[in-house]
Structures are given as structure tokens and as C-alpha cells.
Motif scaffolding. Structure first.
Motif, PDB file in Angstrom:
ATOM      1  N   UNK A 296       0.491  -0.826  -0.025  1.00 57.29           N
ATOM      2  CA  UNK A 296      -0.207  -0.168  -0.700  1.00 57.29           C
ATOM      3  C   UNK A 296       0.526   0.873   0.089  1.00 57.29           C
ATOM      4  N   UNK A 297       0.504   1.885  -1.321  1.00 56.69           N
ATOM      5  CA  UNK A 297       1.452   3.632  -1.093  1.00 56.69           C
ATOM      6  C   UNK A 297       1.462   3.991   0.107  1.00 56.69           C
ATOM      7  N   UNK A 298       2.179   4.683   0.497  1.00 51.17           N
ATOM      8  CA  UNK A 298       2.249   5.946   2.191  1.00 51.17           C
ATOM      9  C   UNK A 298       2.097   5.354   2.580  1.00 51.17           C
ATOM     10  N   UNK A 299       2.648   3.703   2.759  1.00 52.22           N
ATOM     11  CA  UNK A 299       2.013   3.345   4.167  1.00 52.22           C
ATOM     12  C   UNK A 299       2.929   2.967   5.513  1.00 52.22           C
ATOM     13  N   UNK A 300       4.511   3.137   5.062  1.00 50.31           N
ATOM     14  CA  UNK A 300       5.906   3.242   5.518  1.00 50.31           C
ATOM     15  C   UNK A 300       6.368   4.882   6.303  1.00 50.31           C
ATOM     16  N   UNK A 301       6.446   5.194   7.498  1.00 48.15           N
ATOM     17  CA  UNK A 301       6.741   6.109   7.709  1.00 48.15           C
ATOM     18  C   UNK A 301       7.767   6.108   9.181  1.00 48.15           C
TER      19      UNK A 301
END
Length: 731
Positions: free
Chosen positions: A411-416
Motif C-alpha cells: 500500500x503506497x504511503x503506508x510506511x513512515x
């Protein structure tokens, strides 16, 4: 026949010329000490199109040290014969000082010759030129394209209409300039009607033939010397006008002339990777199997030459696609002519195709590697030929395991991590295995040392070292007893030093010559009643460390030195050759890679940082592992530049390049380069040539930009289809 022992090939060795380079003992083109040389500085046009109406050089000529100002008004007419044996594209090459036309901003319109560089620079600033200026056409978006080069397989349009899944994507790629460390430079000297030039070139034979045709000389009246090249990336693959200008100036003033382009002048004086507009329509079923691809490409070229590159091939053979349509159009502009730049054509096409494959994978909810596996072809569908070797599946598996692909978030933009968005991406890469005819001269002296000559080049990949490795093993000598010389048109001819063809072409010629000399020595020994090897079958003799002996019985043998001395032979020699590929190929030849990238993107500022990269390569036999790793580091670093930094900016009002310097044209520096790992699959490709190599200098660059772009999407959810990827595109 007993195989010749391999001690040097495959060993992790440092460059044979490495110490000379790091201690500053090698001489590049501008550093040769040529007696009585004077200096020349080019005056470039300050308009982008038009005619010269007047040139006033009186003030320049009045300056101390200024010897001459040459321009179209006083230059002699040169023959400029056709040169079919060149890398010149179709059209009419730029003819230095032969007329009053201005074809692009920065075109050489005069040259100032002076006793010192400072006097020549000062004089160049004082030359006054008036023009009848016209508005140049330099915008790819607005200019009219030439007729298409097309390719068709099946019925792409019909297949696209019926495909359950369709995508229609538009991409743009900025112009890139080579920007090697060493500027282009030439020293020219005449001796009667014979010309010698010390030149930065990736093809001494090509520069020789170009100068001979320009000046109407026999080829053997021109000698080109280029023992070291401080980087090229393709910029030295043809002879540029400044080399002709230097030779013309030297002939006119009857003294050797040194001409060095400034960093700014290189942007107009040499080539570049052209900018592109690229539309890709793609259709598949819901399981991701490709049904059709339609490619429409437009690329810039100059108004006077039509430059094309291999941008069609990846779309024809990288994935199994029953229906393919391609239309490739060049767009003539008032610019200088583009030229090959690392991974030419393939790198451009790979950004589009591999970005689209990643987008299709996301749309269908399929892992990007799995999607590529589902579309792996069983043969080259563009040629209906089997692949010589194609180990992309193994590249995917090895790369995924090594890189930790299973840790990638789907899922894009899910790891921060704090302010940083983290993403992973990958791409496949491919490059043609090019081979061309080459020759080499091999001489084994009675003292047990060998000298190998070929008119090759070394712009950084390590030609000196890799060819020495091949020669050492073929002759059965140690590395330190073999000297390989290159970069002189007096040596046997070789093809251009580009397109990843040097090892396969020149290396095969070196191997052939060394094999001939070794066999001469073996025959001499087995026919010599005084030799311990007398009467032995030649095929049972091997050579190791300069000593001929029976395979499996090292005690029975003798050295080259004793053999040649006893037979009163000062040396043995042979001309090695490689004929190039056969007229009709039985296989399709390519090198492959899988490139992986992890990026961090500042969620607020849109800044992209590449954190780590991995390349896994199917490149055939690796002659020099240390040099191969260096090639991968360089190719990936260049790909980071293409993806995130490099962009030539043109002022369309007058055709001036705005950022013609290394402060404004950004290239990767140490802070931009992450942890890079390269893995070369063990193997060889004997169908490609006797050495089993497939070429690796280009393929290591192809696929880097899309791997980074795909990682940026995984990190941010933002799909960027324009290179370079800027912070503005992510905000």
C-alpha cells in the motif's frame, strides 16, 4: 586439447594503471608536452539561428600575444568528403568556418590563437560579431516532427480496444549532458602534410577517418593519440568541430595548437542525450498478461543531422506481447546534434515501459515482480530467435531475496519514519550485446615478456586491466609481464569504445592473437629435439607463469625465455582478429538486470533521498569482478542523476542553455549516492563470442531511473511520469 589455466581472468585485481592515475603521472589530451604549442579559444555564436553579417577582429588582433583570428571570412575551404566509416548521423555535418550560417547558439564562429591561454581568452572576448538573427526553434513541444520510423507486430489497436485492462500514459524525459570530468581537448600538430592530434576521443580510428576526410588526406597521414580519457559516457564517440578547428588553426599558423573547451562550451560543442516525449498505450487481461503495447515517441535532433538511437528495441522484446505498434519520430530543432549517452535509447524506453509495468501491477493488485514473471517471453518475439541466455527470472529471485523485497509495503504511503515516507521499487533492464570486428597485435619477446597493441580506448571501465587479464591467461604469463597499449591509431583498428562492445570485440581479438603466439611457442618446443617437450602432442601442453609444460606433469617443460633463446628467436608475434557477429545470427543477444531501490521522501518538502540500491545482472562471463562492481556503482550513480537531478534548460528565446555549468546542471555527488550493491550471476555466453561476455557498461545504467520512480510511488502514492523527478512534482 588441454584447457589453458585461468589465473588472471575472474580474479579481483586493481587497475594496472591505477597508481599512475592517483599519483597524477598519466597525461590526458590537454597535458601532453608538445614543443612550441600555442593556445586557441573558440568564439561561439550568441544567437540561436541566422547569419553572420560582419566580424571585427581588429581589437583582438591588437592585443599582445594574439597571433590570428580565423573565421568563415578568412578560413580556407576544406574538402569535407563523405565519411561512411564514422558515427556521424545522416545529414550534413557541421562544417567549421565554411559559411556564414548559424545553426545553433554556441556554434563555433571564430577561433582566436595566441601565445598564452590568457591572451587567447582575452582576445576571444574582444571579437565583435554582428548577426542577422532569426528566432530559433528549440522547443520539442512546438516543433514539427519528421516522418515516423515504425514497427508493427500483430494488430495493436484492435487488441487495445478489446483488452479488459487499458492504460494510456504520457511521459517526458529531459535532455541530459555527459559532463565527464575531463573536458574535451585537442592538440594538433602538422609535419608537412601529415597531421598528429592528441585528442579526447572514445574512437581513435573514427577521429582519424573524420580528419582525413575533412582535410582530404589519406587516412595514414593522420595519427590520433589518446592513451587516457577522463570519462566520456558517450560524448567522445564522434569527432566534434573543435577538433577540426584545432587542426585547421595549426595548419594556418604553422605551429602546434592546443584547444580546450570550457565546461560551458561543452554544452554546445559536444552531444547529449536528447529529450523525449513518449506516449504508451498498454492493454492486458485481468491476470496481467500483456495483450498489446503502442509506443509513440518524439525525440529532438538537430536541423542538419538526424540522430536516432535504439529506443525501439526494449518495447519489442523485453516482455511477451503479441501485438506491438511503435512510431518513432525525430524533431529537427535549432540545436547541436545529440549523441549516445550511457544506455542510449534503452535507458529512455526502460523508464517508460518499467514505470507502466509498475502502474499496471498496482492497478491489478499483483506484485511487480510476479507481473514481470507472467510476461516473460520464451524467445525474442521481434526476431523469432531463441535467446542466447536470458536469466531475468534468476535476477528477480536473487534481487528480491537479497534486497528484502518481502518487506515492501504493498500500500503506497503506508510506511513512515518521522518526516520521511519510505518506499521500495524495482525495474528490469536490458541492453544489446554488441560485437564488431577488431584486431590486435601480440608480440612475445625472448625475455618472457609480452606486448599487446590495439587502437582501443579506456574512458574508465578498465580496458588496460581487462585486456591484460585476457592476454596474461592466453599466453600463460603473469599480469606484470604483459603490457597492453591502446589509444593510438598506429595500432591495429578496433570499433568505438562504447555500446558495451569493447570487451567482446577487442578482447576476442586479443585472445585470438595470444592463442596464436602460444601455439607458435608450443610447436617450436615440441619440434625442438633439445626441448624437454620434444615429441609431446601440442594439445597436451599448457603454459603457466611463462613456463610451457605437459598438462598434469609440471616437471616436464621449459620457459618461454629458454625456448626462444636456444632457437635464436628475438620474439614471436601474431595479428589477432575478431570478425564480429555472423551475417545471420542464430540467437538473440542481450544482457539483463533487475534493479531495486529504496527511497525516502520528505512528506513536507518533497525531497527524495535514495537510501540503498541493488543491481543483479545477467552479463555473461565477468572478466574482472572489481572493475565490474565499479561499473555498476557508476551506472547506478548516473541513473540517480537521470532520475532526480539532471536536466538541461534552454531559453527558447535565443536557444541559449541556461544551466551550462556544474553549479546549475546538477549531477550526483557523494551525499546523493547511497549504499550500492551489485551481484553478477555466475555464467557465460559462448554463443556471443569466444570470451563468453555480454557487455556490462550500459546495462548497469538501464532500469535505474524507473526503479527509483517506482519506489517514489510506493513511498508517496504519487506517480511521476517526467524526468527528473523534482520536489515540485511531489508537493
Amino acid at each position: 586439447m588441454s584447457p589453458q589455466p585461468q589465473a588472471a581472468v575472474g580474479a579481483t585485481l586493481s587497475r594496472v594503471e591505477g597508481r599512475l592515475k592517483v599519483t597524477g603521472q598519466v597525461r590526458y589530451s590537454a597535458e601532453h608536452d608538445v614543443k612550441d604549442a600555442v593556445h586557441a579559444v573558440i568564439v561561439g555564436a550568441s544567437i540561436g539561428r541566422g547569419r553572420i553579417t560582419a566580424i571585427d577582429a581588429r581589437t583582438a588582433l591588437a592585443q599582445p600575444g594574439v597571433l590570428r583570428v580565423i573565421h568563415h571570412g578568412n578560413a580556407p575551404k576544406l574538402p569535407y568528403r563523405d565519411n561512411p566509416a564514422s558515427n556521424n548521423p545522416p545529414g550534413q555535418r557541421l562544417r567549421a568556418f565554411q559559411d556564414d550560417k548559424v545553426l545553433f547558439h554556441g556554434q563555433p564562429v571564430a577561433v582566436v590563437i595566441a601565445t598564452t591561454l590568457e591572451a587567447a581568452q582575452h582576445g576571444a572576448r574582444l571579437v565583435k560579431i554582428r548577426y542577422d538573427a532569426q528566432k530559433p526553434s528549440t522547443d520539442l513541444e512546438k516543433a514539427k516532427a519528421d516522418k515516423s520510423i515504425t514497427y508493427d507486430r500483430g494488430d495493436a489497436e484492435a487488441a487495445l480496444r478489446s483488452a479488459p485492462v487499458r492504460m494510456d500514459l504520457a511521459f517526458k524525459m529531459a535532455r541530459n549532458h555527459h559532463n565527464a570530468m575531463e573536458p574535451h581537448a585537442t592538440i594538433a600538430r602538422w609535419s608537412g602534410n601529415k597531421l598528429t592530434v592528441w585528442d579526447k576521443t572514445q574512437w581513435v580510428v573514427g577521429t582519424q577517418t573524420e580528419l582525413s576526410t575533412v582535410f582530404g588526406l589519406p587516412a595514414d597521414s593522420v595519427r590520433v593519440i589518446s592513451p587516457y580519457v577522463g570519462g566520456g559516457f558517450g560524448s567522445g564517440l564522434r569527432c566534434w568541430p573543435h577538433t577540426v578547428v584545432a587542426a585547421l588553426a595549426a595548419r594556418e599558423i604553422r605551429r602546434p595548437v592546443k584547444l580546450v573547451l570550457t565546461r560551458k562550451q561543452q554544452y554546445a560543442g559536444t552531444g547529449f542525450r536528447p529529450s523525449y516525449r513518449y506516449r504508451l498505450k498498454l492493454g492486458s487481461n485481468r491476470q496481467g498478461r500483456l495483450a498489446a503495447m503502442a509506443h509513440e515517441m518524439e525525440a529532438e535532433t538537430s536541423s542538419y543531422e538526424t540522430f536516432t538511437e535504439s529506443v525501439l528495441q526494449p518495447g519489442q522484446m523485453l516482455y511477451s506481447t503479441p501485438n506491438v505498434h511503435q512510431a518513432y519520430r525525430t524533431v529537427p530543432l535549432d540545436v547541436n546534434t545529440p549523441l549516445y549517452m550511457r544506455g542510449p535509447g534503452y535507458a529512455t524506453a526502460s523508464f517508460v515501459i518499467e514505470s507502466a509495468m509498475d502502474e499496471l501491477a498496482h492497478k491489478l493488485g499483483i506484485d511487480p515482480i510476479e507481473l514481470r514473471r507472467r510476461n516473460e517471453p520464451s524467445q525474442d518475439e521481434s526476431k523469432n530467435l531463441p535467446f542466447s541466455t536470458r536469466r531475468l527470472r534468476e535476477c528477480y529471485t536473487t534481487g528480491a531475496r537479497t534486497f528484502g523485497w518481502d518487506q515492501r509495503s504493498t500500500e503506497p504511503r503506508s510506511r513512515r519514519e518521522g518526516d520521511w515516507l519510505i518506499g521500495m521499487g524495482m525495474a528490469a533492464g536490458v541492453y544489446d550485446t554488441a560485437r564488431m570486428p577488431a584486431q590486435a597485435h601480440v608480440r612475445l619477446d625472448a625475455d618472457g615478456t609480452a606486448l599487446v597493441d590495439a587502437a582501443a580506448s579506456d574512458m574508465g571501465p578498465g580496458t588496460y586491466t581487462s585486456q591484460t587479464q585476457v592476454a596474461a591467461d592466453a599466453l600463460g604469463l603473469t599480469m606484470r609481464t604483459v603490457t597492453f597499449r591502446l589509444g593510438d591509431s598506429l595500432f591495429p583498428p578496433t570499433p568505438p569504445h562504447g555500446g558495451s562492445m569493447t570487451m567482446a570485440s577487442v578482447g576476442s581479438a586479443v585472445l585470438d592473437g595470444c592463442d596464436q603466439v602460444r601455439r607458435q611457442a608450443i610447436k617450436l618446443a615440441v619440434d625442438d629435439r633439445r626441448s624437454p617437450l620434444y615429441g609431446v602432442k601440442p594439445e597436451d601442453v599448457v603454459v603457466r607463469g611463462g613456463r610451457l609444460h605437459v598438462d598434469g606433469n609440471p616437471a616436464r617443460g621449459e620457459t618461454y625465455k629458454s625456448l626462444l633463446s636456444r632457437n635464436n628467436r628475438t620474439h614471436l608475434e601474431a595479428e589477432g582478429s575478431f570478425a564480429g557477429p555472423p551475417a545471420t545470427e542464430r540467437h538473440s543477444f542481450y544482457a539483463y538486470n533487475a534493479t531495486f531501490a529504496e527511497v525516502a521522501v520528505d512528506a513536507t518538502l518533497g525531497l527524495v533521498r535514495v537510501r540503498r540500491m541493488l543491481g543483479v545482472y545477467d552479463a555473461g562471463r565477468i572478466i574482472s569482478p572489481k572493475l565490474a562492481e565499479s561499473q555498476a556503482i557508476g551506472g547506478i550513480t548516473g541513473g540517480i542523476g537521470t532520475a532526480l537531478l539532471e536536466h538541461t534548460v534552454t531559453d527558447h528565446r535565443d536557444g541559449r542553455i541556461v544551466n551550462a555549468n556544474l553549479a546549475d546542471y546538477l549531477v550526483p555527488v557523494n551525499a546523493d549516492v547511497p549504499d550500492i550493491k551489485a551481484i553478477y550471476l555466475d555464467g557465460e555466453d559462448r554463443e556471443a563470442g569466444p570470451l563468453g561476455v555480454k557487455g556490462l557498461g550500459e546495462v548497469v545504467h538501464v532500469g535505474v531511473a524507473p526503479a527509483i520512480a517506482n519506489a517514489v510511488f510506493n513511498a508517496t502514492g504519487r506517480r511521476v511520469r517526467q524526468l527528473p523527478i523534482t520536489a515540485e512534482a511531489l508537493l
